[in-house]
Design a protein around this motif. Structure first.
Motif, PDB file in Angstrom:
ATOM      1  N   LEU A 346       0.721  -1.069  -0.306  1.00  0.00           N
ATOM      2  CA  LEU A 346      -0.053   0.170   0.172  1.00  0.00           C
ATOM      3  C   LEU A 346       1.183   1.215   0.023  1.00  0.00           C
ATOM      4  CD1 LEU A 346      -2.932  -0.843   2.082  1.00  0.00           C
ATOM      5  CD2 LEU A 346      -3.357  -0.384   0.336  1.00  0.00           C
ATOM      6  N   SER A 347       2.034   1.129   0.852  1.00  0.00           N
ATOM      7  CA  SER A 347       3.454   2.566   0.824  1.00  0.00           C
ATOM      8  C   SER A 347       3.399   3.047   0.005  1.00  0.00           C
ATOM      9  CB  SER A 347       4.079   2.163   1.869  1.00  0.00           C
ATOM     10  OG  SER A 347       4.729   1.578   1.470  1.00  0.00           O
ATOM     11  N   PHE A 348       3.544   1.447  -1.246  1.00  0.00           N
ATOM     12  CA  PHE A 348       4.097   1.879  -3.103  1.00  0.00           C
ATOM     13  C   PHE A 348       3.248   1.936  -3.692  1.00  0.00           C
ATOM     14  CE2 PHE A 348       5.603   0.385  -6.800  1.00  0.00           C
ATOM     15  CZ  PHE A 348       6.415   0.832  -7.590  1.00  0.00           C
ATOM     16  N   PHE A 349       2.208   1.604  -3.463  1.00  0.00           N
ATOM     17  CA  PHE A 349       1.160   2.161  -4.704  1.00  0.00           C
ATOM     18  C   PHE A 349      -0.001   3.481  -4.006  1.00  0.00           C
ATOM     19  CE2 PHE A 349       2.518  -2.628  -6.080  1.00  0.00           C
ATOM     20  CZ  PHE A 349       2.252  -2.036  -7.674  1.00  0.00           C
ATOM     21  N   ILE A 350      -0.406   3.346  -3.087  1.00  0.00           N
ATOM     22  CA  ILE A 350      -0.917   4.796  -3.020  1.00  0.00           C
ATOM     23  C   ILE A 350      -0.169   6.290  -3.667  1.00  0.00           C
ATOM     24  CG2 ILE A 350      -1.747   6.219  -0.919  1.00  0.00           C
ATOM     25  CD1 ILE A 350      -2.926   3.638   0.421  1.00  0.00           C
ATOM     26  N   PRO A 351       0.771   6.473  -3.514  1.00  0.00           N
ATOM     27  CA  PRO A 351       1.361   8.038  -3.706  1.00  0.00           C
ATOM     28  C   PRO A 351       1.278   7.254  -5.438  1.00  0.00           C
ATOM     29  CG  PRO A 351       2.770   6.559  -2.843  1.00  0.00           C
ATOM     30  CD  PRO A 351       1.693   6.553  -2.223  1.00  0.00           C
ATOM     31  N   LEU A 352       1.331   6.415  -5.668  1.00  0.00           N
ATOM     32  CA  LEU A 352       1.585   6.114  -7.535  1.00  0.00           C
ATOM     33  C   LEU A 352       0.108   6.298  -8.355  1.00  0.00           C
ATOM     34  CD1 LEU A 352       3.898   5.303  -9.566  1.00  0.00           C
ATOM     35  CD2 LEU A 352       3.376   3.310  -9.308  1.00  0.00           C
ATOM     36  N   VAL A 353      -0.748   5.885  -7.487  1.00  0.00           N
ATOM     37  CA  VAL A 353      -2.024   6.245  -7.843  1.00  0.00           C
ATOM     38  C   VAL A 353      -2.690   7.569  -7.666  1.00  0.00           C
ATOM     39  CG1 VAL A 353      -4.742   5.649  -7.369  1.00  0.00           C
ATOM     40  CG2 VAL A 353      -2.882   3.035  -7.136  1.00  0.00           C
ATOM     41  N   ILE A 354      -2.177   8.433  -6.842  1.00  0.00           N
ATOM     42  CA  ILE A 354      -2.635   9.621  -6.863  1.00  0.00           C
ATOM     43  C   ILE A 354      -1.631  10.544  -7.946  1.00  0.00           C
ATOM     44  CG2 ILE A 354      -1.969  12.233  -5.084  1.00  0.00           C
ATOM     45  CD1 ILE A 354      -2.047  10.457  -2.509  1.00  0.00           C
ATOM     46  N   ILE A 355      -0.779  10.078  -8.297  1.00  0.00           N
ATOM     47  CA  ILE A 355      -0.261  10.477  -9.333  1.00  0.00           C
ATOM     48  C   ILE A 355      -0.950  10.382 -11.006  1.00  0.00           C
ATOM     49  CG2 ILE A 355       2.277  11.306  -8.107  1.00  0.00           C
ATOM     50  CD1 ILE A 355       3.131   9.080 -10.017  1.00  0.00           C
ATOM     51  N   ILE A 356      -1.144   8.962 -10.815  1.00  0.00           N
ATOM     52  CA  ILE A 356      -2.143   8.848 -12.229  1.00  0.00           C
ATOM     53  C   ILE A 356      -2.527   9.549 -11.973  1.00  0.00           C
ATOM     54  CG2 ILE A 356      -2.796   7.392 -13.129  1.00  0.00           C
ATOM     55  CD1 ILE A 356      -1.228   4.938 -11.675  1.00  0.00           C
ATOM     56  N   ARG A 357      -3.692  10.017 -10.975  1.00  0.00           N
ATOM     57  CA  ARG A 357      -5.047  10.470 -10.777  1.00  0.00           C
ATOM     58  C   ARG A 357      -4.853  11.429 -11.130  1.00  0.00           C
ATOM     59  NH1 ARG A 357      -7.401  13.627  -7.569  1.00  0.00           N
ATOM     60  NH2 ARG A 357     -10.017  13.607  -7.739  1.00  0.00           N
ATOM     61  N   ARG A 358      -3.539  12.409 -10.635  1.00  0.00           N
ATOM     62  CA  ARG A 358      -3.695  13.846 -11.351  1.00  0.00           C
ATOM     63  C   ARG A 358      -3.178  13.950 -13.039  1.00  0.00           C
ATOM     64  NH1 ARG A 358      -1.212  16.917  -6.031  1.00  0.00           N
ATOM     65  NH2 ARG A 358      -2.382  16.618  -3.930  1.00  0.00           N
ATOM     66  N   THR A 359      -2.361  13.222 -12.600  1.00  0.00           N
ATOM     67  CA  THR A 359      -2.206  13.288 -14.675  1.00  0.00           C
ATOM     68  C   THR A 359      -3.096  12.868 -15.578  1.00  0.00           C
ATOM     69  OG1 THR A 359      -0.313  12.064 -14.224  1.00  0.00           O
ATOM     70  CG2 THR A 359      -0.906  11.906 -16.458  1.00  0.00           C
ATOM     71  N   ARG A 360      -4.701  12.555 -14.877  1.00  0.00           N
ATOM     72  CA  ARG A 360      -5.564  12.045 -15.667  1.00  0.00           C
ATOM     73  C   ARG A 360      -6.677  13.274 -15.582  1.00  0.00           C
ATOM     74  NH1 ARG A 360     -10.741  11.854 -14.805  1.00  0.00           N
ATOM     75  NH2 ARG A 360     -11.189  11.892 -12.194  1.00  0.00           N
ATOM     76  N   LEU A 361      -6.603  14.348 -14.506  1.00  0.00           N
ATOM     77  CA  LEU A 361      -6.924  14.930 -14.514  1.00  0.00           C
ATOM     78  C   LEU A 361      -6.546  16.315 -15.648  1.00  0.00           C
ATOM     79  CD1 LEU A 361      -7.730  15.868 -10.720  1.00  0.00           C
ATOM     80  CD2 LEU A 361      -9.207  15.340 -12.515  1.00  0.00           C
ATOM     81  N   ASN A 362      -4.875  16.126 -15.672  1.00  0.00           N
ATOM     82  CA  ASN A 362      -3.826  17.194 -16.477  1.00  0.00           C
ATOM     83  C   ASN A 362      -4.598  16.326 -18.556  1.00  0.00           C
ATOM     84  OD1 ASN A 362      -2.951  18.934 -15.134  1.00  0.00           O
ATOM     85  ND2 ASN A 362      -1.416  18.028 -15.191  1.00  0.00           N
ATOM     86  N   ALA A 363      -4.394  15.300 -18.667  1.00  0.00           N
ATOM     87  CA  ALA A 363      -5.395  14.539 -19.721  1.00  0.00           C
ATOM     88  C   ALA A 363      -6.427  15.142 -19.523  1.00  0.00           C
ATOM     89  CB  ALA A 363      -4.933  13.457 -19.607  1.00  0.00           C
ATOM     90  N   ALA A 364      -7.836  14.643 -19.527  1.00  0.00           N
ATOM     91  CA  ALA A 364      -8.664  15.911 -19.229  1.00  0.00           C
ATOM     92  C   ALA A 364      -8.763  16.969 -19.005  1.00  0.00           C
ATOM     93  CB  ALA A 364      -9.666  15.491 -18.346  1.00  0.00           C
TER      94      ALA A 364
END
Length: 440
Positions: A346-364
């Motif tokens: 969880l400590s590895f993937f949670i911050p990874l999911v957060i930056i992917i989500r922020r990338t999605r906001l920029n992509a949209a």
């Protein structure tokens, strides 16, 4: 004061040049280290130098950022995400100490990888100019080494490497490293195809796109092909210019092709295990050998270093004798969970999911400038890499060119993109086009 300002600006430009030079060395070393015509000692040196160069590039980026703090008003990076991301290397270091099995290489890798993805490269490459230059360096180093290796292979009549069957990799010794380079060339060629203004450069980018697919097919790399298809589909989904009908058609055709392929292979557990070179059996054996005898604490903290007995170290290779012990499972999710438990996972993937989500906001984003387009490509690459991780331990690593691509191309896209005035969009895209930047 004016002279002092000019001096500081000149020194920062010099720091950028050194950064790009080190980045080029690190990028080139990924493929050069598996070039078959090098002497044995060079293999040993280059194998270890890839990790060392990665650490040097991250350290240099951090030093440049520290030196620029007094002169730059804002260095964009999310402090909260960075602090959360630091929990993973801290957890790994702590559990290694408790288990008395400290792996200095592994611990340092995690610290520097997190520092690079969440701090050093997003802050270093937040400027359009330096980010453009870094993408060019990554693009050209991979293209040149790939073409040199292919040319040498054709010249020497060497198309296949012993132990990897009919996977055509020319003079390179490792199909995965070779195919991963074509994978990121495909992504960057797609990026240049979207930003080029002249038809000639668009044609060149299209040729590279087709060539990348062909060479990945010849190399027999299924996960890189799937990741490349996912990239195209994700870009279409987040492209504001595409109508709903166009997006629906693209999704329908993609799903149809996947279903046809699924029916064509006549799926069964045995067939899928054969296609994935025994990975299903490896995962089953791994779970049986480790989790069945694991305690509740092992599920939380992981088992540390583990071995799977009964399988070849590399199921894709042909061995003269059986090697029945392996310490990896060709699945990044399972590997991270087994080594570090649920807390580490969880400590590895949670911050990874957060930056992917922020990338999605920029992509949209409603804007369609070069940054938004890059964000859409980066999002597609993230999704593709997450799929790849089911059959290969792609990240975290400093010995794989995909991780350099993440640092240079993808990680900066998690920063908030400022809206661009419509009148400036055309100018920005023109500056980023290959005729204005790649060849400059």
């Amino acid at each position: 004061m004016a002279g002092h300002g000019i001096s500081l600006k000149g020194s920062y430009r010099g720091c950028e040049v050194v950064f790009l030079f080190l980045l080029g060395l690190w990028s080139a070393s990924q493929l050069v280290s598996v070039l078959g015509f090098l002497p044995g000692m060079a293999f040993v040196v280059l194998h270890h130098s890839k990790n060392v160069l990665g650490v040097i590039v991250v350290v240099w980026s951090l030093l440049v950022i520290l030196l620029q703090l007094p002169q730059r008003n804002v260095i964009q990076f999310d402090k909260s995400i960075f602090i959360i991301a630091l929990l993973f290397p801290f957890f790994v270091t702590l559990t290694n100490i408790v288990r008395l099995e400290i792996s200095l290489k592994e611990v340092l890798l995690y610290w520097f990888w997190v520092a690079g993805v969440y701090l050093a490269f997003p802050a270093m490459l937040q400027g359009e100019h330096i980010r453009r230059q870094a993408i060019k360096v990554l693009f050209w180093t991979n293209i040149l080494v790939l073409f040199v290796g292919i040319f040498l292979g054709v010249l020497k009549g060497q198309y296949y490497v012993f132990g990897h069957g009919d996977r055509m990799v020319f003079s390179f010794m490792h199909p995965n490293y070779y195919a991963n380079s074509w994978q990121i060339v495909f992504a960057m060629a797609f990026y240049f195809a979207l930003t080029a203004k002249r038809n000639l450069w668009k044609i060149g980018a299209f040729v590279l796109l087709v060539g990348s697919i062909v060479f990945m097919l010849l190399a027999g790399s299924r996960n890189t092909l799937v990741a490349s298809i996912i990239l195209i589909v994700c870009y279409m989904l987040f492209n504001k210019r595409w109508s709903f009908l166009s997006k629906f058609t693209a999704i329908f055709l993609t799903v149809s092709m996947m279903l046809l392929a699924f029916l064509f292979i006549n799926p069964s557990a045995g067939k899928i295990d054969q296609i994935t070179t025994g990975r299903l059996s490896i995962w089953r054996m791994t779970l049986e050998a480790n989790l069945n005898r694991a305690s509740g604490l092992d599920y939380l903290l992981g088992c540390g270093k583990y071995q799977v007995k009964g399988f070849l170290d590399d199921p894709g290779k042909t061995y003269s004798s059986q090697e029945l012990t392996r310490n990896h499972v060709d699945n990044a999710y399972l590997d991270i969970f087994l080594q570090n438990g649920l807390i580490g996972f969880l400590s590895f993937f949670i911050p990874l999911v957060i930056i992917i989500r922020r990338t999605r906001l920029n992509a949209a984003s409603a804007t369609d400038d070069h940054a938004a387009r890059q964000a859409r490509i980066a999002l597609g690459c993230w999704v593709g890499i997450l799929v790849q991780m089911t059959t290969a331990s792609v990240i975290p690593s400093f010995g794989n060119v995909i991780n350099i691509f993440i640092l240079v191309f993808m990680a900066p896209m998690a920063l908030k993109i400022k809206p661009v005035q419509p009148a400036l969009v055309e100018e920005a895209a023109s500056r980023l086009s290959p005729e204005g930047s790649i060849g400059r």
